[in-house]
Design a protein around this motif. Structure first.
Motif, PDB file in Angstrom:
ATOM      1  N   ARG A  63       0.852  -1.188   0.000  1.00 29.66           N
ATOM      2  CA  ARG A  63       0.000   0.000   0.000  1.00 29.66           C
ATOM      3  C   ARG A  63       0.889   1.239   0.000  1.00 29.66           C
ATOM      4  NH1 ARG A  63      -0.178   2.546   4.797  1.00 29.66           N
ATOM      5  NH2 ARG A  63       0.505   1.439   6.649  1.00 29.66           N
ATOM      6  N   ALA A  64       0.336   2.337  -0.454  1.00 27.10           N
ATOM      7  CA  ALA A  64       1.085   3.589  -0.517  1.00 27.10           C
ATOM      8  C   ALA A  64       1.367   4.108   0.890  1.00 27.10           C
ATOM      9  CB  ALA A  64       0.297   4.625  -1.304  1.00 27.10           C
ATOM     10  N   VAL A  65       2.491   4.736   1.054  1.00 26.83           N
ATOM     11  CA  VAL A  65       2.872   5.320   2.339  1.00 26.83           C
ATOM     12  C   VAL A  65       2.455   6.793   2.328  1.00 26.83           C
ATOM     13  CG1 VAL A  65       4.808   5.850   3.857  1.00 26.83           C
ATOM     14  CG2 VAL A  65       4.822   3.751   2.515  1.00 26.83           C
ATOM     15  N   THR A  66       1.829   7.219   3.398  1.00 20.03           N
ATOM     16  CA  THR A  66       1.376   8.609   3.473  1.00 20.03           C
ATOM     17  C   THR A  66       2.477   9.504   4.046  1.00 20.03           C
ATOM     18  OG1 THR A  66       0.505   8.396   5.704  1.00 20.03           O
ATOM     19  CG2 THR A  66      -0.990   7.822   3.887  1.00 20.03           C
ATOM     20  N   THR A  67       2.326  10.788   3.811  1.00 23.25           N
ATOM     21  CA  THR A  67       3.279  11.768   4.334  1.00 23.25           C
ATOM     22  C   THR A  67       3.310  11.744   5.853  1.00 23.25           C
ATOM     23  OG1 THR A  67       2.882  13.166   2.403  1.00 23.25           O
ATOM     24  CG2 THR A  67       3.922  14.209   4.310  1.00 23.25           C
TER      25      THR A  67
END
Length: 80
Positions: A63-67
């Motif tokens: 999954r994408a990593v958030t800021t």
């Protein structure tokens, strides 16, 4: 596994040593006990393509990593 050989042995047995390198063994050529060269097998273009495809497939599963997650990791493990 890495094999260390002296220059004289490398000169005498170059063909056999290169066959071992082609089979996947790394070779370090030494002058006395000092390493002077590292010989490794050159990967074929198809091997690079296969590895790249595998890495892309595995990365797509993540999954994408958030800021905010990245910022929370900045000081992870540091004493505050």
């Amino acid at each position: 596994m890495t094999r260390h050989v002296k220059i004289g042995e490398a000169k005498t047995h170059l063909s056999a040593l290169l066959a071992e390198v082609e089979a996947g063994e790394d070779l370090v050529i030494c002058r006395g006990t000092t390493p002077v060269a590292h010989v490794t097998r050159i990967a074929r273009e198809s091997e690079h393509a296969k590895l790249s495809a595998t890495l892309r497939r595995e990365r797509a599963k993540q999954r994408a990593v958030t800021t905010s997650e990245i910022l929370s990791w900045r000081h992870e493990g540091h004493a505050r």
